[in-house]
Design a protein around this motif. Structure first.
Motif, short mmCIF file in Angstrom:
data_model
loop_
_atom_site.label_atom_id
_atom_site.label_comp_id
_atom_site.label_asym_id
_atom_site.label_seq_id
_atom_site.Cartn_x
_atom_site.Cartn_y
_atom_site.Cartn_z
N ARG A 160 0.85 -1.20 0.00
CA ARG A 160 0.00 0.00 0.00
C ARG A 160 0.88 1.25 0.00
NH1 ARG A 160 -3.65 0.59 4.62
NH2 ARG A 160 -1.80 0.04 5.83
N GLY A 161 0.49 2.26 -0.77
CA GLY A 161 1.29 3.48 -0.76
C GLY A 161 0.90 4.46 -1.84
N ALA A 162 1.68 5.53 -1.92
CA ALA A 162 1.44 6.60 -2.88
C ALA A 162 2.76 7.28 -3.21
CB ALA A 162 0.45 7.62 -2.32
N ILE A 163 2.75 8.05 -4.28
CA ILE A 163 3.93 8.78 -4.75
C ILE A 163 3.57 10.26 -4.83
CG2 ILE A 163 5.47 9.16 -6.72
CD1 ILE A 163 4.98 6.14 -7.40
N ALA A 164 4.40 11.11 -4.25
CA ALA A 164 4.22 12.56 -4.32
C ALA A 164 5.25 13.15 -5.28
CB ALA A 164 4.37 13.19 -2.94
N ARG A 165 4.80 14.08 -6.11
CA ARG A 165 5.70 14.80 -7.00
C ARG A 165 5.68 16.29 -6.61
NH1 ARG A 165 3.77 12.06 -12.74
NH2 ARG A 165 4.95 10.11 -12.54
N PRO A 166 6.50 16.67 -5.64
CA PRO A 166 6.50 18.07 -5.20
C PRO A 166 7.20 18.98 -6.21
CG PRO A 166 8.21 16.86 -4.08
CD PRO A 166 7.46 15.85 -4.88
N PHE A 167 6.66 20.18 -6.34
CA PHE A 167 7.33 21.22 -7.12
C PHE A 167 8.25 22.00 -6.19
CE2 PHE A 167 4.40 19.62 -10.05
CZ PHE A 167 4.66 20.12 -11.31
N ASN A 168 8.85 23.09 -6.66
CA ASN A 168 9.88 23.79 -5.88
C ASN A 168 9.35 24.17 -4.50
OD1 ASN A 168 10.26 24.27 -8.85
ND2 ASN A 168 12.21 25.09 -8.10
N HIS A 169 10.04 23.73 -3.45
CA HIS A 169 9.65 24.12 -2.10
C HIS A 169 10.84 24.79 -1.42
CE1 HIS A 169 10.31 19.80 -2.57
NE2 HIS A 169 10.78 19.71 -1.34
N ILE A 170 10.52 25.84 -0.69
CA ILE A 170 11.55 26.72 -0.15
C ILE A 170 11.25 27.06 1.31
CG2 ILE A 170 12.02 27.71 -2.43
CD1 ILE A 170 10.41 30.16 -1.63
N GLY A 171 12.27 27.60 1.99
CA GLY A 171 12.08 28.04 3.36
C GLY A 171 13.39 28.09 4.11
N PRO A 172 13.37 28.56 5.35
CA PRO A 172 14.58 28.61 6.17
C PRO A 172 15.21 27.24 6.31
CG PRO A 172 12.81 29.87 7.18
CD PRO A 172 12.20 29.13 6.04
N GLY A 173 16.54 27.21 6.25
CA GLY A 173 17.25 25.96 6.41
C GLY A 173 17.62 25.27 5.12
N GLN A 174 17.11 25.77 3.98
CA GLN A 174 17.46 25.13 2.71
C GLN A 174 18.87 25.50 2.30
OE1 GLN A 174 14.98 26.15 -0.70
NE2 GLN A 174 15.19 24.08 -1.51
N SER A 175 19.54 24.57 1.64
CA SER A 175 20.92 24.80 1.20
C SER A 175 20.99 25.95 0.20
CB SER A 175 21.45 23.52 0.53
OG SER A 175 22.63 23.80 -0.21
N PRO A 176 22.05 26.77 0.26
CA PRO A 176 22.23 27.84 -0.73
C PRO A 176 22.56 27.31 -2.11
CG PRO A 176 24.11 27.75 0.76
CD PRO A 176 23.07 26.82 1.32
N ASP A 177 22.63 25.99 -2.27
CA ASP A 177 22.73 25.42 -3.60
C ASP A 177 21.46 25.66 -4.41
OD1 ASP A 177 25.29 24.40 -3.23
OD2 ASP A 177 24.56 22.46 -2.50
N PHE A 178 20.37 25.98 -3.72
CA PHE A 178 19.09 26.21 -4.37
C PHE A 178 18.84 27.72 -4.51
CE2 PHE A 178 19.01 21.98 -2.68
CZ PHE A 178 18.38 21.24 -3.67
N VAL A 179 18.09 28.09 -5.53
CA VAL A 179 18.09 29.47 -6.01
C VAL A 179 17.63 30.49 -4.97
CG1 VAL A 179 15.82 29.23 -7.12
CG2 VAL A 179 17.41 30.99 -7.91
N THR A 180 16.50 30.28 -4.31
CA THR A 180 16.00 31.30 -3.39
C THR A 180 16.92 31.45 -2.18
OG1 THR A 180 14.56 29.65 -2.37
CG2 THR A 180 13.59 31.05 -4.06
N ALA A 181 17.43 30.33 -1.67
CA ALA A 181 18.36 30.40 -0.54
C ALA A 181 19.66 31.07 -0.94
CB ALA A 181 18.62 29.00 0.02
N SER A 182 20.10 30.84 -2.19
CA SER A 182 21.30 31.51 -2.68
C SER A 182 21.12 33.02 -2.69
CB SER A 182 21.63 31.01 -4.09
OG SER A 182 22.69 31.76 -4.66
#
Length: 317
Positions: free
Chosen positions: A161-183
């Motif tokens: 039993r289960g499911a699959i999630a396909r998240p789009f861009n998610h952002i917020g405090p604590g994200q690596s600066p490798d990602f655009v908004t945190a950069s």
């Protein structure tokens, strides 16, 4: 009470997710690959998702009722630099987990956090994509996530039993600066503290993306875990806002929150070799199945992100 096994609990999403799960009253056991969680956090065990024996031992020990699989190599440039590590972690790691669940917790409900990146070239249609859209991955990260999805679907067909999630861009405090908004936020904070010249380095600002607060994504995951008690009419769910935001718009919002004059300069090293101009998702299936809606305004999220980097930068001086 649900007993959730949370993989990747010390990652960006995992740190928010473990709080979200506790707040809704679930027992949580977190797996970590390296750094331990704070001592006041939920139960934790060390596990390398690439080590089949380690994964089997943890699942046999915990015997969860639910599994939320976040552990992954999730940075696209890293997947180009080290595709072997990416495939070992994202695909073989997922298979290790699936095999362990099938042997030791066959009644568990498992939610796999995939990625909107699996759609790849399909985004070139220039419209919001739903779950029936073709998957045409354009980088090793996306390809590995799609391969893992196929593995999960095979186990679903065999009764898991289960499911699959396909998240789009998610952002917020604590994200690596490798990602655009945190950069952007990190550079602004360093400019404000005199640690960087007043020139902000950017990549492609014309691209449009679908941004969500990481807390809203975690809320969606928590709601999807509740589908364990419902018929499996839908297995794959986009987690998206359905709204296109230009990267330029994100940058403008952050710059507006700084009092310093800052020059913007494009850095060719920040341009992706497979960048696409438009990537937005249709999340009506998720909304219909769970009643989920985003609760956090983008301006609020960006303000908190900038505040996080200001505090972090000040503390590092």
């Amino acid at each position: 009470m649900k007993h959730v096994l949370l993989t990747g609990a010390n990652g960006f999403v995992g740190r928010v997710m473990r709080t979200c799960l506790r707040e809704v009253g679930h027992q949580v056991t977190c797996t970590v690959s390296s750094s331990p969680l704070p001592q006041d956090a939920v139960a934790q065990v060390r596990m390398d998702i690439r080590d089949a024996a380690s994964v089997e031992q943890v699942v046999q020990q915990v015997r969860p009722t639910h599994v939320l699989h976040l552990a992954a190599i999730s940075h696209v440039p890293t997947s180009f630099r080290d595709p072997l590590l990416t495939w070992q972690t994202n695909v073989l790691g997922s298979l290790n987990l699936l095999e362990a669940i099938q042997r030791h917790a066959p009644e568990a409900f498992v939610l796999f956090a995939s990625s909107s990146e699996v759609y790849g070239e399909a985004f070139k249609a220039g419209v919001a994509l739903d779950e029936s859209s073709p998957c045409q991955p354009m980088n090793p990260y996306a390809a590995s996530k799609l391969a893992a999805e196929l593995a999960f679907v095979q186990y679903f067909r065999r009764g898991l039993r289960g499911a699959i999630a396909r998240p789009f861009n998610h952002i917020g405090p604590g994200q690596s600066p490798d990602f655009v908004t945190a950069s952007f936020a990190k550079q602004i904070a360093e400019i404000e503290h005199g640690l960087q010249p007043p020139v902000l380095q950017v990549g492609n600002l014309e691209a449009c993306r679908d941004f969500l607060d990481v807390r809203d994504v975690c809320d969606a995951y928590a709601r999807l875990l509740d589908l364990a008690d419902q018929p499996a009419d839908q297995r794959i769910f986009n987690v998206a806002s359905g709204r296109a935001r230009r990267i330029q718009e994100i940058l403008d919002e952050l710059l507006a929150q700084s009092s310093l004059p800052i020059t913007v300069e494009q850095d060719p090293q920040r341009l992706r070799p497979s960048d696409i101009p438009f990537a937005v998702g249709d999340c009506r299936h998720l909304q219909a199945a769970t009643g989920w809606r985003p609760a956090h305004a983008l301006s609020e999220t960006l303000g908190e992100l900038l505040a996080y980097w200001r505090a972090k930068t000040a503390g590092a001086r």
